[in-house]
Each structure stands twice: as C-alpha cells, then as structure tokens.
Motif scaffolding. Structure first.
Motif, PDB file in Angstrom:
ATOM      1  N   GLY A  77     -90.374 -26.387 -72.813  1.00 48.86           N
ATOM      2  CA  GLY A  77     -89.269 -26.362 -73.787  1.00 48.86           C
ATOM      3  C   GLY A  77     -88.667 -24.985 -73.979  1.00 48.86           C
ATOM      4  O   GLY A  77     -88.782 -24.111 -73.116  1.00 48.86           O
ATOM      5  N   GLY A  78     -88.036 -24.805 -75.132  1.00 47.25           N
ATOM      6  CA  GLY A  78     -87.324 -23.555 -75.413  1.00 47.25           C
ATOM      7  C   GLY A  78     -88.268 -22.371 -75.547  1.00 47.25           C
ATOM      8  O   GLY A  78     -89.402 -22.521 -76.002  1.00 47.25           O
ATOM      9  N   GLN A  79     -87.775 -21.205 -75.170  1.00 42.30           N
ATOM     10  CA  GLN A  79     -88.591 -19.988 -75.271  1.00 42.30           C
ATOM     11  C   GLN A  79     -88.905 -19.668 -76.738  1.00 42.30           C
ATOM     12  O   GLN A  79     -88.110 -19.986 -77.623  1.00 42.30           O
ATOM     13  CB  GLN A  79     -87.852 -18.796 -74.653  1.00 42.30           C
ATOM     14  CG  GLN A  79     -87.833 -18.786 -73.154  1.00 42.30           C
ATOM     15  CD  GLN A  79     -86.990 -19.904 -72.563  1.00 42.30           C
ATOM     16  OE1 GLN A  79     -87.519 -20.844 -71.983  1.00 42.30           O
ATOM     17  NE2 GLN A  79     -85.702 -19.829 -72.731  1.00 42.30           N
ATOM     18  N   GLY A 141     -89.494 -25.193 -68.817  1.00 47.17           N
ATOM     19  CA  GLY A 141     -88.538 -26.256 -68.495  1.00 47.17           C
ATOM     20  C   GLY A 141     -88.711 -27.408 -69.453  1.00 47.17           C
ATOM     21  O   GLY A 141     -89.677 -27.450 -70.215  1.00 47.17           O
ATOM     22  N   ARG A 142     -87.764 -28.343 -69.405  1.00 45.12           N
ATOM     23  CA  ARG A 142     -87.792 -29.452 -70.363  1.00 45.12           C
ATOM     24  C   ARG A 142     -88.107 -30.802 -69.726  1.00 45.12           C
ATOM     25  O   ARG A 142     -87.830 -31.850 -70.311  1.00 45.12           O
ATOM     26  CB  ARG A 142     -86.445 -29.544 -71.094  1.00 45.12           C
ATOM     27  CG  ARG A 142     -86.188 -28.401 -72.070  1.00 45.12           C
ATOM     28  CD  ARG A 142     -85.112 -28.755 -73.071  1.00 45.12           C
ATOM     29  NE  ARG A 142     -84.780 -27.651 -73.953  1.00 45.12           N
ATOM     30  CZ  ARG A 142     -85.471 -27.347 -75.052  1.00 45.12           C
ATOM     31  NH1 ARG A 142     -86.518 -28.070 -75.408  1.00 45.12           N
ATOM     32  NH2 ARG A 142     -85.106 -26.321 -75.801  1.00 45.12           N
ATOM     33  N   THR A 143     -88.687 -30.798 -68.503  1.00 44.41           N
ATOM     34  CA  THR A 143     -89.050 -32.092 -67.901  1.00 44.41           C
ATOM     35  C   THR A 143     -90.002 -32.816 -68.841  1.00 44.41           C
ATOM     36  O   THR A 143     -90.960 -32.226 -69.328  1.00 44.41           O
ATOM     37  CB  THR A 143     -89.770 -31.874 -66.554  1.00 44.41           C
ATOM     38  OG1 THR A 143     -88.921 -31.113 -65.728  1.00 44.41           O
ATOM     39  CG2 THR A 143     -90.134 -33.185 -65.886  1.00 44.41           C
ATOM     40  N   ILE A 201     -89.505 -21.790 -82.099  1.00 49.15           N
ATOM     41  CA  ILE A 201     -88.896 -20.923 -83.118  1.00 49.15           C
ATOM     42  C   ILE A 201     -88.416 -21.762 -84.290  1.00 49.15           C
ATOM     43  O   ILE A 201     -88.263 -21.255 -85.394  1.00 49.15           O
ATOM     44  CB  ILE A 201     -87.701 -20.112 -82.559  1.00 49.15           C
ATOM     45  CG1 ILE A 201     -86.580 -21.026 -82.073  1.00 49.15           C
ATOM     46  CG2 ILE A 201     -88.145 -19.147 -81.471  1.00 49.15           C
ATOM     47  CD1 ILE A 201     -85.243 -20.340 -81.977  1.00 49.15           C
ATOM     48  N   ASP A 202     -88.165 -23.068 -84.049  1.00 44.66           N
ATOM     49  CA  ASP A 202     -87.580 -23.916 -85.095  1.00 44.66           C
ATOM     50  C   ASP A 202     -88.487 -24.070 -86.316  1.00 44.66           C
ATOM     51  O   ASP A 202     -88.015 -24.439 -87.389  1.00 44.66           O
ATOM     52  CB  ASP A 202     -87.277 -25.322 -84.541  1.00 44.66           C
ATOM     53  CG  ASP A 202     -86.191 -25.303 -83.486  1.00 44.66           C
ATOM     54  OD1 ASP A 202     -85.675 -24.217 -83.177  1.00 44.66           O
ATOM     55  OD2 ASP A 202     -85.855 -26.375 -82.960  1.00 44.66           O
ATOM     56  N   GLY A 203     -89.778 -23.821 -86.145  1.00 43.49           N
ATOM     57  CA  GLY A 203     -90.711 -23.890 -87.279  1.00 43.49           C
ATOM     58  C   GLY A 203     -90.977 -25.308 -87.754  1.00 43.49           C
ATOM     59  O   GLY A 203     -91.515 -25.508 -88.841  1.00 43.49           O
ATOM     60  N   PRO A 307     -77.261 -24.068 -90.686  1.00 43.80           N
ATOM     61  CA  PRO A 307     -78.272 -24.485 -89.699  1.00 43.80           C
ATOM     62  C   PRO A 307     -77.621 -25.292 -88.578  1.00 43.80           C
ATOM     63  O   PRO A 307     -76.723 -26.103 -88.857  1.00 43.80           O
ATOM     64  CB  PRO A 307     -79.226 -25.360 -90.518  1.00 43.80           C
ATOM     65  CG  PRO A 307     -78.461 -25.782 -91.711  1.00 43.80           C
ATOM     66  CD  PRO A 307     -77.347 -24.801 -91.946  1.00 43.80           C
ATOM     67  N   GLU A 308     -78.054 -25.079 -87.350  1.00 48.56           N
ATOM     68  CA  GLU A 308     -77.341 -25.724 -86.235  1.00 48.56           C
ATOM     69  C   GLU A 308     -77.440 -27.249 -86.277  1.00 48.56           C
ATOM     70  O   GLU A 308     -76.585 -27.947 -85.752  1.00 48.56           O
ATOM     71  CB  GLU A 308     -77.790 -25.168 -84.874  1.00 48.56           C
ATOM     72  CG  GLU A 308     -79.083 -25.722 -84.349  1.00 48.56           C
ATOM     73  CD  GLU A 308     -79.410 -25.300 -82.907  1.00 48.56           C
ATOM     74  OE1 GLU A 308     -78.673 -24.528 -82.279  1.00 48.56           O
ATOM     75  OE2 GLU A 308     -80.453 -25.756 -82.427  1.00 48.56           O
ATOM     76  N   GLY A 309     -78.475 -27.760 -86.941  1.00 44.41           N
ATOM     77  CA  GLY A 309     -78.646 -29.215 -86.959  1.00 44.41           C
ATOM     78  C   GLY A 309     -77.824 -29.921 -88.026  1.00 44.41           C
ATOM     79  O   GLY A 309     -77.884 -31.145 -88.141  1.00 44.41           O
ATOM     80  N   GLY A 420     -79.121 -17.481 -81.854  1.00 43.89           N
ATOM     81  CA  GLY A 420     -80.122 -18.429 -81.375  1.00 43.89           C
ATOM     82  C   GLY A 420     -80.871 -17.830 -80.217  1.00 43.89           C
ATOM     83  O   GLY A 420     -81.997 -17.327 -80.354  1.00 43.89           O
ATOM     84  N   TYR A 421     -80.179 -17.801 -79.081  1.00 41.25           N
ATOM     85  CA  TYR A 421     -80.847 -17.369 -77.855  1.00 41.25           C
ATOM     86  C   TYR A 421     -81.336 -15.927 -77.940  1.00 41.25           C
ATOM     87  O   TYR A 421     -82.353 -15.573 -77.338  1.00 41.25           O
ATOM     88  CB  TYR A 421     -79.909 -17.573 -76.652  1.00 41.25           C
ATOM     89  CG  TYR A 421     -79.601 -19.045 -76.453  1.00 41.25           C
ATOM     90  CD1 TYR A 421     -80.518 -19.874 -75.809  1.00 41.25           C
ATOM     91  CD2 TYR A 421     -78.451 -19.620 -76.980  1.00 41.25           C
ATOM     92  CE1 TYR A 421     -80.273 -21.232 -75.663  1.00 41.25           C
ATOM     93  CE2 TYR A 421     -78.204 -20.981 -76.846  1.00 41.25           C
ATOM     94  CZ  TYR A 421     -79.116 -21.781 -76.191  1.00 41.25           C
ATOM     95  OH  TYR A 421     -78.893 -23.141 -76.061  1.00 41.25           O
ATOM     96  N   GLU A 422     -80.616 -15.087 -78.720  1.00 39.32           N
ATOM     97  CA  GLU A 422     -81.014 -13.674 -78.770  1.00 39.32           C
ATOM     98  C   GLU A 422     -82.345 -13.448 -79.486  1.00 39.32           C
ATOM     99  O   GLU A 422     -82.917 -12.363 -79.410  1.00 39.32           O
ATOM    100  CB  GLU A 422     -79.919 -12.787 -79.364  1.00 39.32           C
ATOM    101  CG  GLU A 422     -79.251 -13.268 -80.638  1.00 39.32           C
ATOM    102  CD  GLU A 422     -78.150 -14.289 -80.367  1.00 39.32           C
ATOM    103  OE1 GLU A 422     -78.516 -15.463 -80.181  1.00 39.32           O
ATOM    104  OE2 GLU A 422     -76.972 -13.920 -80.370  1.00 39.32           O
TER     105      GLU A 422
END
Ligand code: FBP
Length: 548
Positions: A77-79, A141-143, A201-203, A307-309, A420-422
């Motif tokens: 998943g995400g870093q 990766g997100r497989t 990171i989303d907690g 929040p992005e969601g 986000g990504y930063e």
C-alpha cells in the motif's frame, strides 16, 4: 547513493527498544478474543485463527540455541515514514535469534510474492536504510492478495526459499489479507506463519489494542510544519484564504491532528459532517460564515483544512458512491466499453432517482472521478479529487450572494494546496523511528513464538519507549463483515474519528475561538537532534487519547 548531511548523521541514531525486548522473551497469553462484530460469520470464515488470545512478552534470560529461520517481508500500500525501520527491527530480531537467519524482501508489494520477485536483505543493505523514510528498500504496491491461486503461487517461492514466516507491513486492507493468508496457510498445513504490522499515515488502523499505525506521527508533523508556515505567511500578508486539503483516504485523523497542532480558522471533520447529516451547501455556509465574520474585523485572510475523504462522507454522496460501487461491480465491462463522452449519460440512466440527482449536481470532474479509478481494494481515489478547489469556488459563489444582499463587503482571494505525498516518505520522527523498529523486532519475537494471524503490537506509547508493552493481537479480533464490491466480506474495521473521543472534543471546545480570532501556532520542522521535549513528542491525538 549520495547521502545528505542529515542522512549521514541520522544513520547513527539507535532506536530505543522496550526493555522487555532487550533479552529473551516469554509469551504471556491473555483471554481468548472475539471479533469486533459479526462473531459467528468471522468464526466460520477463520476456523483455524479465530478466538486466539492476545499475547504480551515478558523479559527472560536470552535463550542460547534457537534454530535459524528464514523470513519474508512485504511492504503493502501507500508509503508511510518508518517502514525501513520495521524491516531493520525485524532483521535485527531474527539475527538475534540466530545469526544464520535470513530475511527476504518481496519486491513492489504483494505482487512480488505472487510473481516470485524478491531480494535477500543483507546487513549491508539494511544498514543503508536505517532511520530513513520511504519504502524504496524493496518498493511497495497495491496488488490485493485474495485468491487461492495467488496464495499457492506465493507458497511455491516461500517453499523454495525455505521461508517459515511472512511479515506483511500494511494498512487495514493489507492486514485483512494477511489474516486470510494466515488462515489459508494454517488450514492447508503449509508451515508458513503470517504476521501483520500496522502501517498507514491515515491513522485509521487503530483500536483499543493497536494504539496507532506507524507513519501518522511523522506525516502529520510534516504537514503541520507547512500549515504553520502558511499560517505565518497569511498572517503577515493578510490577503489570502488558503484552502488546504490533507491526505487521509477516509478518516479525518490527519486533519484533526494538524488542527490541534496549528489552530487554523476552520477544519472540517468528515465524520461530523456525516453524523450531522450535513449537505455540501451547509459545509460551504460554515466556511463562508468564517470569511464574513473575519472580514468585518478587517481580516480578509484565513486557513481552512479539508480532509481528502470529505466528499465520501457527505451522506448524499456516500449513498451515490455505494450505488456506483455495486453498479460497477456487476457492469464494469459494459461501462468500460462505452465511449467516455457518453459514460455520464449511461451512469445517470442506471442510478436511482435520488442518486442520479446528486450525481448531476456535482461538478462533472468530481462526478467522473467517482465512477473511475477504484484502487485494487475498491476504494475511490479521493486524493485525485480537488475538494479544496470545489469548496473555495462554492464559498466564492456564496459570498457573491451575501454581497448582493449587503451582508458582506470583504475581499476574497484564494490559494489552494494539497499535502499528502510530501509527508509519506519523510525521515521518521524519533517516535516513528522507535515505534517502527520495535514493531519489527516484536514481529520477530512473534515468529519465534510460533504465532500466526497476529499483528505486532506496542502499547503505552505516550510513555518512553523503554516502558512500552510489546506483544501480539489476533487480527481476527479487529474484523467485522462489510459490503465490498457488492458482497459481504470480512475486513478489519476502519477507525474513524470518534466525536465523543478526547481529540475531537478538545478541537470542538476551541474551534470557535480559532475561527473568528487568529490563534495560529507554528509547530516548525521535525527535530531529530536536541532536547527530548522537542524531539520525542508523540502526536497530540495519542496524548489526548491517553491523557492520564
Ligand atoms: P494506505 O492506506 O495504503 O496506507 O494508503 C494511504 C494513502 O496515503 C491515502 O491517504 C491516500 O488516499 C492514498 O494512500 C493514495 O494512494 P496512492 O499512493 O495509490 O496514490
């Protein structure tokens, strides 16, 4: 790799281990556990790994002759800052058991296991990555690991490398798959243990036994630094309203933590929007209220955190997404075959009347995003939706109406940001460096204890790391049944912001003062060297949650 001065100095940092992990360990078993909900269903789906006890380690004199063990590791998943320290803690943990133990990293996420792409992680490689951000040691990766074919394919390479345990470092979806894999390997007697590590990171991978996911601390510190800088800029020039979208796919933990750290004028919490059944217009009105009130005092500037969601939590949009998910689960091919120009019309024709109305009311780009680009776990890619622009434009329109009614005569100039990504690959804070190293080391202890289907756990996290309690939590304990891709599936329950929880209550108590006044705080950059009260602070979310 050319190393920066900070990288070179930081490489020497020695993560602090809980005292219980500094010798040999013995397992202390607690009570048998139950899943978070739908106990009968989860029990039937996980007959071999359901109901296991929580465990905790106690320190005992180190054992002498433990057999070497080969272990595999996957970043999924995400870093999130600290992943390299999980791997170095795991490496040191299995080498501590026996110097001949070996660690293999599967490349680019779960796909590496299925495709047999791996590399051995030697001491030289590990030393290059200690205390660094990123997942580049083996990639991620997100497989989605979900089919028997994938599990069997993975088992081939595990057998070939004589790997006895696999550690999956991932978020709620990846740990759900870790539990399914653990159950399958146990059921067929594969002789491979599976251990999860809570990352994101989303907690939102936390509960009363997993206090936080790693990476949240560092990422929110990075965002809070730049939000603080923007606030100071905005308080200096006094001419812009900054709309800042913050990563965090569903839950608003990141936005809430940054609000607690920075005290912006407005911070929207998606969970509150949902609970109060607010419409997009009501959210817009709330921001416009801040702009109008501040303009009356001559303050034509401010900061809004989003929040992005958010979009997914607006009840009408949530209902729409749910219908779209079911629709696309059964008609994905039909949808893909339609000329992109005509897809909007096609979707409108398929939806119920209420959802079609919502779909039509959304700007075309946002509506389109909701029908496209699900990630492999079926999530809408909310980080691609420009909610910050959507809201600032809607606020602008509202202000025009208010101006026409003679209720507003301020200036409204906007700036947009997305953080986000930063933050996802920053060098881990001391908290994350210590937490991750201990999570990896604990995973090694769980492997040595023969456990499978467990998540590595450290508790008491607002105390110094030496006092942390190390152990393992059965992953099935965190599961319930949810509808995914049109079917009921066992999944780890996502932790959303609790409106009766201490972090939100603290925010709710202060927010009106922050809204109308200028109470900005400036957290500054993460400090890696210096006094402990500056360098070792845990997140405010953890501090308020664990207030003693
Ligand atoms: P994980 O849940 O895998 O940790 O990922 C979290 C996240 O950073 C979200 O905050 C964000 O919405 C998403 O990943 C972005 O995904 P991608 O990296 O695929 O663009």
């Amino acid at each position: 790799m050319k190393k920066s001065a900070l990288q070179q100095a930081r490489a020497a940092y020695k993560p602090q281990l809980p005292i219980v992990l500094t010798g040999g360990v013995k397992v202390v078993e607690g009570e048998a556990t139950q899943s978070a909900d739908n106990q009968e269903d989860i029990k039937n789906l996980f007959p071999n790994t359901y109901g296991l006890p929580e465990i905790r380690f106690e320190k005992v004199p180190a054992e002498e002759s433990v057999e070497p063990i080969n272990v595999g590791v996957i970043l999924s998943g995400g870093q999130a800052p600290g992943g390299h320290n999980v791997i170095s803690g795991l490496f040191d943990g299995i080498k501590n058991l026996n110097k001949k133990s070996r660690l293999y990293g599967f490349l680019m996420g779960p796909g590496g296991l299925v495709d047999h792409k791996y590399k051995e992680l030697t001491a030289e490689i590990i030393d290059e990555y200690r205390n660094t951000g990123g997942f580049d040691i083996i990639g991620s990766g997100r497989t989605k690991l979900e089919t028997k074919e994938q599990f069997d394919k993975g088992l081939e390479i595990l057998k070939e490398l004589d790997i006895k345990a696999l550690v999956i470092i991932g978020g709620d979806d990846s740990n759900t798959n870790a539990a399914i894999l653990a159950e399958y390997y146990k059921a067929i007697g594969a002789g491979v243990q599976v251990i999860g590590v809570p990352k994101t990171i989303d907690g939102d991978l936390k509960n009363n036994v997993i206090e936080t996911s790693f990476g949240f601390d560092t990422a929110t510190k990075v965002y809070s630094e730049v939000i603080g800088n923007i606030q100071r800029d905005c308080n200096s020039a006094k001419k812009y309203w900054h709309f800042i979208k913050l990563m965090g796919r569903s839950a608003s933990h990141i936005a809430l933590e940054c609000a607690l750290q920075c005290q912006p004028n407005v911070c929207i919490i998606s969970e509150e929007v949902e609970t109060k059944n607010l419409t997009l217009d009501q959210v817009v009105d709330d921001i416009a209220d801040a702009v109008v009130a501040r303009a009356k005092d001559g303050n034509n500037y401010g900061v809004v955190l989003i929040p992005e969601g958010l979009i997914e939590f607006i009840p009408a949009v949530k209902a729409l997404i749910s219908e779209l998910n079911d629709l696309l689960a059964v008609k994905a091919e039909e949808f893909a075959a339609i000329d992109p120009e005509k897809q909007r019309e096609w979707v409108l024709g398929q939806l119920s009347e209420a959802n079609a109305k919502t779909y039509e009311s959304l700007p075309a780009g946002v509506a389109r995003q909701l029908t496209l680009d699900r990630d492999p776990h079926g999530n809408v890619q909310v980080s691609l939706i420009e909610t910050e622009k959507l809201l600032s434009e809607m606020v602008g329109k509202r202000l025009e109406q208010l101006a026409a009614e003679g209720k507003y005569n301020g200036k409204y100039a906007t700036m947009h940001h997305f953080f986000g990504y930063e933050g996802r690959c920053a060098d881990p804070s001391n908290f994350d460096a210590n937490y991750c190293y201990a999570l990896g080391y604990t995973a090694a202890c769980l492997i040595a204890a023969g456990k499978t289907g467990y998540m590595s756990s450290l508790r008491n996290l607002t105390f110094a790391p030496v006092n942390w309690i190390a152990g393992g939590i059965p992953i099935t304990m965190m599961m319930n049944m949810e509808r995914r891709h049109g079917e009921m599936k066992p999944v780890i329950r996502k932790a959303l912001v609790e409106l009766d929880g201490a972090p939100f209550l603290k925010f709710a108590k202060e927010r009106n003062t922050w809204k109308y006044n200028t109470c900005y705080t400036y957290p500054g950059p993460i400090q890696y060297f210096g006094p402990s009260e500056v360098c070792d602070l845990p997140s405010l979310t953890l501090v308020y949650e664990q207030k003693r």
